[in-house]
Scaffold this motif. Structure first.
Motif, PDB file in Angstrom:
ATOM      1  N   LEU A  56     -32.483  18.414   2.558  1.00 53.51           N
ATOM      2  CA  LEU A  56     -31.507  17.470   2.022  1.00 53.51           C
ATOM      3  C   LEU A  56     -30.596  16.939   3.126  1.00 53.51           C
ATOM      4  CD1 LEU A  56     -30.532  19.234  -1.338  1.00 53.51           C
ATOM      5  CD2 LEU A  56     -31.907  17.177  -1.053  1.00 53.51           C
ATOM      6  N   GLU A  57     -30.221  17.830   4.015  1.00 54.18           N
ATOM      7  CA  GLU A  57     -29.360  17.410   5.119  1.00 54.18           C
ATOM      8  C   GLU A  57     -30.098  16.456   6.053  1.00 54.18           C
ATOM      9  OE1 GLU A  57     -26.386  19.463   8.431  1.00 54.18           O
ATOM     10  OE2 GLU A  57     -27.619  20.703   7.105  1.00 54.18           O
ATOM     11  N   GLN A  58     -31.366  16.779   6.307  1.00 52.40           N
ATOM     12  CA  GLN A  58     -32.172  15.915   7.180  1.00 52.40           C
ATOM     13  C   GLN A  58     -32.376  14.536   6.545  1.00 52.40           C
ATOM     14  OE1 GLN A  58     -36.019  17.515   8.064  1.00 52.40           O
ATOM     15  NE2 GLN A  58     -36.452  16.024   9.658  1.00 52.40           N
ATOM     16  N   GLN A  59     -32.616  14.512   5.229  1.00 52.21           N
ATOM     17  CA  GLN A  59     -32.782  13.238   4.541  1.00 52.21           C
ATOM     18  C   GLN A  59     -31.512  12.381   4.651  1.00 52.21           C
ATOM     19  OE1 GLN A  59     -32.523  13.070   0.284  1.00 52.21           O
ATOM     20  NE2 GLN A  59     -34.348  11.782   0.132  1.00 52.21           N
ATOM     21  N   THR A  60     -30.361  13.023   4.497  1.00 50.83           N
ATOM     22  CA  THR A  60     -29.095  12.301   4.610  1.00 50.83           C
ATOM     23  C   THR A  60     -28.914  11.746   6.018  1.00 50.83           C
ATOM     24  OG1 THR A  60     -28.122  13.722   2.911  1.00 50.83           O
ATOM     25  CG2 THR A  60     -26.611  12.472   4.305  1.00 50.83           C
ATOM     26  N   GLU A  61     -29.261  12.550   7.020  1.00 48.46           N
ATOM     27  CA  GLU A  61     -29.152  12.084   8.399  1.00 48.46           C
ATOM     28  C   GLU A  61     -30.070  10.886   8.655  1.00 48.46           C
ATOM     29  OE1 GLU A  61     -30.031  15.478  10.733  1.00 48.46           O
ATOM     30  OE2 GLU A  61     -28.081  16.467  10.409  1.00 48.46           O
ATOM     31  N   MET A  62     -31.287  10.950   8.089  1.00 42.79           N
ATOM     32  CA  MET A  62     -32.225   9.837   8.258  1.00 42.79           C
ATOM     33  C   MET A  62     -31.689   8.576   7.589  1.00 42.79           C
ATOM     34  SD  MET A  62     -35.856  11.812   7.662  1.00 42.79           S
ATOM     35  CE  MET A  62     -36.751  10.279   7.578  1.00 42.79           C
ATOM     36  N   ARG A  63     -31.069   8.749   6.423  1.00 45.04           N
ATOM     37  CA  ARG A  63     -30.497   7.601   5.732  1.00 45.04           C
ATOM     38  C   ARG A  63     -29.356   6.992   6.532  1.00 45.04           C
ATOM     39  NH1 ARG A  63     -30.273   9.693  -0.586  1.00 45.04           N
ATOM     40  NH2 ARG A  63     -32.506   9.404  -1.024  1.00 45.04           N
ATOM     41  N   VAL A  64     -28.515   7.846   7.040  1.00 37.32           N
ATOM     42  CA  VAL A  64     -27.385   7.350   7.833  1.00 37.32           C
ATOM     43  C   VAL A  64     -27.893   6.619   9.067  1.00 37.32           C
ATOM     44  CG1 VAL A  64     -25.402   8.062   9.214  1.00 37.32           C
ATOM     45  CG2 VAL A  64     -25.785   9.101   6.970  1.00 37.32           C
ATOM     46  N   GLN A  65     -28.952   7.169   9.687  1.00 39.07           N
ATOM     47  CA  GLN A  65     -29.516   6.523  10.871  1.00 39.07           C
ATOM     48  C   GLN A  65     -30.143   5.173  10.516  1.00 39.07           C
ATOM     49  OE1 GLN A  65     -29.271   7.531  14.137  1.00 39.07           O
ATOM     50  NE2 GLN A  65     -30.074   5.466  14.459  1.00 39.07           N
ATOM     51  N   LEU A  66     -30.862   5.133   9.375  1.00 37.11           N
ATOM     52  CA  LEU A  66     -31.461   3.882   8.922  1.00 37.11           C
ATOM     53  C   LEU A  66     -30.379   2.826   8.673  1.00 37.11           C
ATOM     54  CD1 LEU A  66     -33.774   2.128   7.800  1.00 37.11           C
ATOM     55  CD2 LEU A  66     -33.438   3.246   5.588  1.00 37.11           C
ATOM     56  N   ASP A 107     -20.914   6.549   1.524  1.00 38.53           N
ATOM     57  CA  ASP A 107     -21.213   7.106   0.204  1.00 38.53           C
ATOM     58  C   ASP A 107     -22.300   8.169   0.286  1.00 38.53           C
ATOM     59  OD1 ASP A 107     -19.351   5.389  -0.791  1.00 38.53           O
ATOM     60  OD2 ASP A 107     -20.793   3.908  -1.540  1.00 38.53           O
ATOM     61  N   SER A 108     -23.324   7.925   1.100  1.00 35.39           N
ATOM     62  CA  SER A 108     -24.418   8.894   1.221  1.00 35.39           C
ATOM     63  C   SER A 108     -23.916  10.209   1.797  1.00 35.39           C
ATOM     64  CB  SER A 108     -25.528   8.312   2.106  1.00 35.39           C
ATOM     65  OG  SER A 108     -26.083   7.164   1.521  1.00 35.39           O
ATOM     66  N   GLY A 165     -26.600   6.251  -6.435  1.00 30.69           N
ATOM     67  CA  GLY A 165     -26.128   4.939  -6.002  1.00 30.69           C
ATOM     68  C   GLY A 165     -26.741   4.422  -4.718  1.00 30.69           C
ATOM     69  N   TYR A 166     -27.543   5.240  -4.019  1.00 36.77           N
ATOM     70  CA  TYR A 166     -28.060   4.824  -2.716  1.00 36.77           C
ATOM     71  C   TYR A 166     -29.014   3.635  -2.857  1.00 36.77           C
ATOM     72  CZ  TYR A 166     -30.881   4.954   1.547  1.00 36.77           C
ATOM     73  OH  TYR A 166     -31.555   4.606   2.681  1.00 36.77           O
ATOM     74  N   HIS A 167     -30.041   3.782  -3.710  1.00 33.46           N
ATOM     75  CA  HIS A 167     -31.039   2.723  -3.837  1.00 33.46           C
ATOM     76  C   HIS A 167     -30.441   1.458  -4.450  1.00 33.46           C
ATOM     77  CE1 HIS A 167     -33.532   6.338  -3.361  1.00 33.46           C
ATOM     78  NE2 HIS A 167     -34.447   5.517  -2.862  1.00 33.46           N
ATOM     79  N   ALA A 168     -29.575   1.640  -5.449  1.00 37.10           N
ATOM     80  CA  ALA A 168     -28.956   0.470  -6.079  1.00 37.10           C
ATOM     81  C   ALA A 168     -28.067  -0.282  -5.086  1.00 37.10           C
ATOM     82  CB  ALA A 168     -28.144   0.903  -7.300  1.00 37.10           C
ATOM     83  N   ASN A 201     -30.232  -1.993  -2.607  1.00 37.25           N
ATOM     84  CA  ASN A 201     -30.819  -3.153  -3.272  1.00 37.25           C
ATOM     85  C   ASN A 201     -29.854  -4.338  -3.241  1.00 37.25           C
ATOM     86  OD1 ASN A 201     -31.131  -4.908  -5.794  1.00 37.25           O
ATOM     87  ND2 ASN A 201     -33.054  -3.767  -5.851  1.00 37.25           N
ATOM     88  N   ARG A 202     -28.594  -4.083  -3.569  1.00 38.55           N
ATOM     89  CA  ARG A 202     -27.593  -5.149  -3.582  1.00 38.55           C
ATOM     90  C   ARG A 202     -27.356  -5.714  -2.181  1.00 38.55           C
ATOM     91  NH1 ARG A 202     -23.140  -1.851  -5.297  1.00 38.55           N
ATOM     92  NH2 ARG A 202     -21.797  -3.650  -4.880  1.00 38.55           N
ATOM     93  N   ALA A 203     -27.326  -4.822  -1.189  1.00 36.50           N
ATOM     94  CA  ALA A 203     -27.095  -5.282   0.182  1.00 36.50           C
ATOM     95  C   ALA A 203     -28.238  -6.183   0.659  1.00 36.50           C
ATOM     96  CB  ALA A 203     -26.934  -4.084   1.111  1.00 36.50           C
ATOM     97  N   LEU A 204     -29.476  -5.744   0.404  1.00 37.70           N
ATOM     98  CA  LEU A 204     -30.622  -6.536   0.846  1.00 37.70           C
ATOM     99  C   LEU A 204     -30.760  -7.813   0.028  1.00 37.70           C
ATOM    100  CD1 LEU A 204     -33.212  -3.700   1.506  1.00 37.70           C
ATOM    101  CD2 LEU A 204     -31.944  -5.050   3.179  1.00 37.70           C
ATOM    102  N   ARG A 205     -30.370  -7.770  -1.230  1.00 35.24           N
ATOM    103  CA  ARG A 205     -30.404  -8.988  -2.036  1.00 35.24           C
ATOM    104  C   ARG A 205     -29.336  -9.980  -1.572  1.00 35.24           C
ATOM    105  NH1 ARG A 205     -33.913  -9.361  -5.935  1.00 35.24           N
ATOM    106  NH2 ARG A 205     -34.891  -7.486  -6.785  1.00 35.24           N
ATOM    107  N   THR A 206     -28.248  -9.470  -1.032  1.00 39.07           N
ATOM    108  CA  THR A 206     -27.269 -10.369  -0.417  1.00 39.07           C
ATOM    109  C   THR A 206     -27.901 -11.098   0.759  1.00 39.07           C
ATOM    110  OG1 THR A 206     -25.496  -8.834  -1.039  1.00 39.07           O
ATOM    111  CG2 THR A 206     -24.982 -10.484   0.639  1.00 39.07           C
ATOM    112  N   TYR A 207     -28.664 -10.349   1.561  1.00 45.98           N
ATOM    113  CA  TYR A 207     -29.394 -10.957   2.677  1.00 45.98           C
ATOM    114  C   TYR A 207     -30.400 -11.998   2.171  1.00 45.98           C
ATOM    115  CZ  TYR A 207     -33.574 -11.202   5.590  1.00 45.98           C
ATOM    116  OH  TYR A 207     -34.680 -11.633   6.269  1.00 45.98           O
TER     117      TYR A 207
END
Length: 749
Positions: A35-45, A135-136, A272-275, A278-284
């Motif tokens: 779980l910690e590694q997944q969060t780190e990957m998300r933050v890096q992404l 948030d993540s 809330g991560y995917h939603a 989604n909103r951020a990329l839809r803004t793009y």
């Protein structure tokens, strides 16, 4: 079981339990790491996305500035021009200048749009990614706290199970020990009772008393051991029940954690991560789509201006812009000499006869000049039309260059296939320049001739007015007599009343058999008419004709007449073509039978065109002779027609699009879209390779299509010579007219 064995067994059970618990502990630790590694990957992404859009914003800003500089640079050059002053005044510009201004405005518009896009990236999209990252991280911390609590609860359950298990083992061991002691007491009792049963007359009284006392002691010991055994047995049963209940509860808790709680924990981390992403990329996407919409709106304006590139209106505007330069001057007035008051041609004797002779000479000369100049005009107009066809060819579609794929082909390799790099460009340019040279030569000749005619006509008219009505000669401008084409001998058609088979919406075999027409008259007559007057007609079979005329021609054929029998082109060529298509479209059984549809479509799988043609030939040879003759006649004509594709814009593929649905309709049970493309490819193959597919006159006796249907005087086309199939294929993508051919055609026109 002996005591050492029992202890050994207990140790093995405890060791197995501890190993299982140790494995669960390791899993819990690994889960937390994942779980910690997944969060780190998300933050890096999210950080990468921020860096990407920050850099993209910089590029958009730089691009916006460059576009603004580009527009300003060229706009500054035009501000002082008369066109710009006219634009500021009423925006009534020449169409090319209007396109230029719209291009500059489009560049400015794109500059503003890209600046807006950069601002959205910096102040909207990137901020969203930053918030998602925060948030993540926060969600992971909250989930981690809950996970620790769940892990502690799970370990308490496992420890409780261990305690209950140990208690059960202890009581069960005591129960076994008490049972063993009870059995030992029972054995001593049996032994003592056995001794008491021996004959007592040999035993002394004292010894007998001792035996009775020993029996009583054994009985008391047995009773105590029996009570102890019963007590331990009860404790063992209760401990076992408690162990089984705790075991069930523990397994349920472990199962719930792994099946439900873990999923809930992951959901907490994902909350809330995917939603939000989604909103951020839809803004793009919204920004990019709106950029494209704005761009398309500007391009639509430019496209409208391009569509309005009109030389006639530009010529009018141009002349209006410079009225002093283009306004006709005042007429020259007669300047009399020394008081001479006569200001008109005098027709009195003795100059009347001379004026009459001169009038007649002018009349004769004008008739000759007008005929000659009319011929020059026709040649000039035909040459001009050829040049317009050359410069209006639709070779501007570069959509293939923007077809994205996963291959690693560079853009350069795609662009290298564009119009500018084709080998034919040099030939096209040379042909165009030679045609232009011929056009200007003829235009100069026409203008010189018309100038001479104007001067002579003015003199002629003045003399005519001077000599009066009584001396006016009849004058008409006549065209040179056209040499009529040699008519082709037509077979006489018998009236429809002599046969009963339906022409339209009927069966081809039945009609041929009943009428005796190997090639139906409507097919032969329409093809002959197009051969005479429509081989170079642009859009033949693609442009619809007059429905009224189509019905008139159709009704005439239905009555057994041949409305196209005369050698005069008084019918609209598109209407005649429409009648031919209407006949084949209305056949009760299509020219290509429905039962052969799948077999013909399967030929598409054959990549080699020659082998495909041979396979199609094999299938078509199974058709009735009458149908095969009509097919051969029709496709030989379509091949001939396609050889004029530079003039009529109907190459084999375009003809296949027009005739595919007519000759080979797709069955309703098939996919209409995909099958129609295959049908068009089959028909195209037959048009190109008709000589390979259909048997010649030696193999199949019957009428054969002739390219020259009006005699040698009519056959002035560069395609009139019969060539092989390979020659036609090789020349399909080249310019059809050499310079000499082009000059001959213009002179013929």
């Amino acid at each position: 079981m002996s005591t050492p064995s029992r202890f050994k067994k207990d140790k093995e059970i405890v060791a197995e339990y501890e190993s299982q618990v140790k494995e669960i502990r390791a899993q819990l630790v690994e889960q937390q790491k994942c779980l910690e590694q997944q969060t780190e990957m998300r933050v890096q992404l999210l950080q990468d996305l921020q860096d990407f859009f920050r850099k993209k914003a910089e590029i958009e800003t730089e691009y916006s500035r460059n576009l603004e500089k580009l527009a300003e640079r060229f706009m500054a050059k035009t501000r002082s021009t008369k066109d710009h002053q006219q634009y500021k005044k009423d925006q009534n510009l020449l169409s090319p200048v209007n396109c230029w201004y719209l291009l500059l405005n489009q560049v400015r518009r794109e500059s503003k749009d890209h600046a807006t896009l950069s601002d959205i990236y910096l102040n909207n999209v990137i901020m969203r990614f930053m918030q998602i990252s925060e948030d993540s991280t926060r969600m992971f911390k909250k989930s981690k706290e809950i996970a620790f609590q769940l892990h502690e609860d799970l370990m308490k359950v496992l420890n409780e199970l261990y305690t209950v298990m140990k208690t059960y083992h202890m009581y069960h061991a005591e129960s076994i020990s008490a049972e063993s002691k009870l059995k030992e007491a029972e054995k001593q009792e049996e032994k003592q009772i056995g001794r008491s049963g021996d004959p007592v007359f040999h035993i002394r009284l004292e010894e007998r008393h001792q035996r009775r006392s020993s029996v009583k002691k054994i009985e008391k010991m047995k009773e105590k051991r029996q009570a102890k055994y019963s007590e331990n047995k009860l404790k063992s049963i209760k401990a076992r029940n408690e162990y089984l209940l705790t075991l069930e509860a523990t397994n349920a808790s472990v199962f719930k954690y792994y099946i439900h709680d873990l999923s809930d924990l992951i959901d907490c981390c994902d909350l809330g991560y995917h939603a939000s992403l989604n909103r951020a990329l839809r803004t793009y996407l919204s920004a990019e789509y709106n950029l494209e919409t704005s761009r398309h709106e500007g391009l639509d304006i430019i496209e409208n201006a391009v569509d309005n590139l009109e030389p006639r209106s530009d010529k009018q505007r141009f002349m209006e812009m410079y009225p002093a330069a283009f306004c006709p001057p005042m007429k020259f007035e007669f300047q009399s000499h020394m008081g001479d008051e006569v200001c008109q041609v005098s027709a009195q004797q003795p100059v009347q006869a001379e004026l009459m002779l001169r009038y007649q000479q002018l009349q004769s000369r004008l008739a000759t000049l007008k005929i000659e100049n009319e011929e020059v005009k026709k040649t000039t107009e035909a040459t001009l039309q050829t040049i317009q066809d050359m410069v209006t060819i639709e070779d501007y579609d570069v959509s293939e260059c923007f077809q994205h794929s996963r291959s690693t082909e560079s853009v350069k390799s795609t662009v290298s296939e564009t119009y500018l790099s084709k080998p034919s460009i040099a030939k096209r340019r040379a042909n165009q320049q030679e045609t232009e040279q011929f056009y200007f030569m003829k235009l100069r000749e026409y203008l010189e001739g018309s100038n001479l005619i104007t001067k002579l006509q003015a003199k002629h008219d003045l003399l005519q007015r001077t000599l009066g009505e009584g001396h006016r000669a009849e004058y008409m401008t006549t065209r040179p007599p056209n040499v009529p084409p040699k008519p082709q001998k037509h077979r006489k058609s018998r009236p429809r009343s002599q046969y009963n088979a339906k022409l339209f919406n009927g069966d081809l075999e039945t009609f041929v058999k009943d009428s005796g027409q190997i090639i139906p008259l409507i097919v032969e007559s329409c093809i002959r008419f197009i051969n005479l007057y429509g081989l170079q007609h642009q859009g033949i079979f693609r442009v619809s004709g007059s429905q009224v005329e189509v019905n008139d021609i159709k009704n005439s054929f239905e009555r057994g007449e041949n409305p196209l029998a005369d050698d005069q082109s008084n019918h609209d060529i598109n209407s005649v073509a429409g009648v031919l298509k209407l006949y084949f479209r209305g056949l009760e059984n299509p020219l290509f039978p429905k039962e052969r549809f799948n077999d013909l479509i399967s030929c598409i799988r054959i990549d080699n065109l020659y082998e495909r043609a041979l396979h199609i030939r094999k299938l078509l040879l199974t058709l009735p002779r009458s149908v095969l003759i009509v097919m051969r006649y029709l496709f030989a004509f379509l091949n001939h027609l396609s050889q004029y594709s530079d003039e009529n814009m109907m190459d084999p593929y375009n003809l296949a699009i027009c005739f595919g649905p007519t000759l080979m309709p797709v069955p309703e049970i098939q996919d209409q879209v995909s099958c129609q493309a295959h049908v068009n490819e089959i028909v195209k193959t037959i048009i190109i390779h008709h000589e390979t597919i259909f048997p010649d006159a030696k193999e199949l006796d019957g009428p054969v299509y002739e390219k020259c249907m009006a005699g040698d005087d009519y056959c002035d086309s560069p395609y009139s010579e019969h060539g092989t199939l390979e020659e036609v294929d090789q020349d399909a993508g080249t310019e059809p007219h050499t310079s000499e051919d082009g000059m001959t055609r213009f002179q013929t026109l």
